[in-house]
Design an enzyme around this catalytic site. Sequence first.
Site, PDB file in Angstrom:
ATOM      1  N   ASP A 106       0.839  -1.210   0.000  1.00  0.00           N
ATOM      2  CA  ASP A 106       0.000   0.000   0.000  1.00  0.00           C
ATOM      3  C   ASP A 106       0.869   1.254   0.000  1.00  0.00           C
ATOM      4  OD1 ASP A 106      -1.893   2.015   0.512  1.00  0.00           O
ATOM      5  OD2 ASP A 106      -3.153   0.621   1.632  1.00  0.00           O
TER       6      ASP A 106
ATOM      7  N   HIS B 225      -9.372  -1.586  -7.491  1.00  0.00           N
ATOM      8  CA  HIS B 225      -8.936  -0.382  -6.779  1.00  0.00           C
ATOM      9  C   HIS B 225      -7.865   0.369  -7.555  1.00  0.00           C
ATOM     10  CE1 HIS B 225      -8.139   2.342  -3.501  1.00  0.00           C
ATOM     11  NE2 HIS B 225      -6.865   2.004  -3.499  1.00  0.00           N
TER      12      HIS B 225
END
Lengths: 402, 192
Positions: A218, A310
């Site tokens: 991330d 995403h």
Amino acid sequence: MTDTSRVGRRHFVQTGVAALGGAVVGAGVGHQVWGADTTAIRPGADTSDIVAFYGIHQAGVETPPPAYAAFVGLDLAGRMVRDPLRRLLTLLSDDAARLTQGQAALADTEPESAALPQALTVTFGLGPRVLRALGGQAADVGLRELPAFSVDRLQDRWGQTDLLVQLRCADPFVLAHARRVITKDTRSLARVRWVQEGFRGGPVTPAGTGRNLMGQVDGTVNPGFGSAAFARQVWIDDAPAGIEGGTCVVLRRIEMLLDRWDKVDRAGREFTIGRRLADGAPLTGGSELDPVDLTAKDKYGFPVIDQASHVARAHHRTPAEKFLRAPYNYTLDRPDGTTEAGLLFAAYAADLDRQFVPVQRRIAAEDRLNLWVVPIGSAVYFLPPGCREGEFVGQSLLGGSR
Amino acid sequence: MHVFTRTRLARRVGALAAALALVVSVSACGNTDSTGDGDKATDTPSGSTTESGVVVKDAWVKAVKSGMTGAFGEITNNSDADVTVVSATSDAAKMVELHEVVDDGSGTMVMQPKKGGFPIPAGETYTLEPGADHIMFMDVTKALKPGDTVSLTLKLDNGDTVKFDAPVKPFTGAQENYQPSGSMSPGDMSSE
């Protein structure tokens, strides 16, 4: 004290930041600093773990995020804004200037606890209400609350506050001491509404990126520290004194529904995010930092990276939609024995409306990840430019002297 | 003369262990082990040097709404001659005294004006801190609020003066009990 233990700040700014940047592969650090200060540091302090406090920009943005962070949201105690804010930032800037350099704060009741700053940074932010109340130049910052997003399930307890103090540190003990010194000095002037503590894993990739609690790599897409792209995306340019050199931060508390995520198999997880779990590389191949190919098709003619994944939704569509991501993970144990887990999504941009909001709108409109993540907190702040020794952060906006 | 006392408990605690001595010295008025005699390890001051060669560094004043408070910091004598701080003044207080904290002989720590002032040998630093020697504001002229700045002036025995500014900080340590002679009704000088 021997001469060898006396290290000028200019010296340890350079060595310290260089060492810090060196800890993360490929991260050159360009924290600009006003020099000519010869303040000695205490014996025992490790200069490689010191990040300069004074400078053109506030510290804690253009440096690799260390393992721990605490975001403290405060509201001014009374109806007055300018005078208490000036006094507050006078005190806190001095505290931060000392603590980040390995020196005890004035009136520090545990002075020895400040000795090893461990890359401690303390960064101050002003919320939209404060900027509006100050008026004049401060209103020119143009920061405003984010629009409502359909996915939001915002809780007031994690909502917008007047002020933000962002503390980041490689050592949770040092962080705790700094946090207590800072919050003690706010007591008569402001009230702590929330503290959001976070931690980073990793780094797990050559680029220095860590994982979030869903297991995903991330925070991949970021400008390099010290790069022209970083300056363009993050630092406010061509603005009046007091604004130029600042930035804005959006802090969103994103709860992860991990019990639900548990039911998703590995293929489903990678399909959802559009990246490989192992190394964060796009499903279209290569490594973490390789471009995401949203046009590639598989042998059946379907996109390799799903259009609702995403990465497809969060990926910038225009150059303006780029910004700095420095997320921290969090867990919060509930009284009933369950645990809230998630991400403190902290993103920095010169203009949130222009750079961040379009991306968030796209995510809110459609993103497979939305099944497992819920924004429950959201706040935005203007981080004023840095200050020189003898000044306090925000002084140009507030007027007066320290 | 006003006499300031604190309990014997803190003194006993202070005798327990060296580690605890720190707690006492910063939280209570009156640790005689914390000398402030100028023989403590010091940082090299970075403040501006006056003609007298005496500089004040890391000064601060304890926030108070009214009544008494203290000013603290490090006074360094960079000159070649010994000096003594003989008095201090500030617009923030009607009366300012140089105080010391001593054992009154019965184990009770008392705060009192220091006779002769603060002597600082050449090249030495004199530390003023809660629980030890300090500059005492006897009656502040207005509330000293956290984040305010207070200006002080030290007068030296050689006639020189040293001006400096000190930020006002909230501080709940050094909770001296104010006990006028012959009275059993202690007041309070806690900060806001």
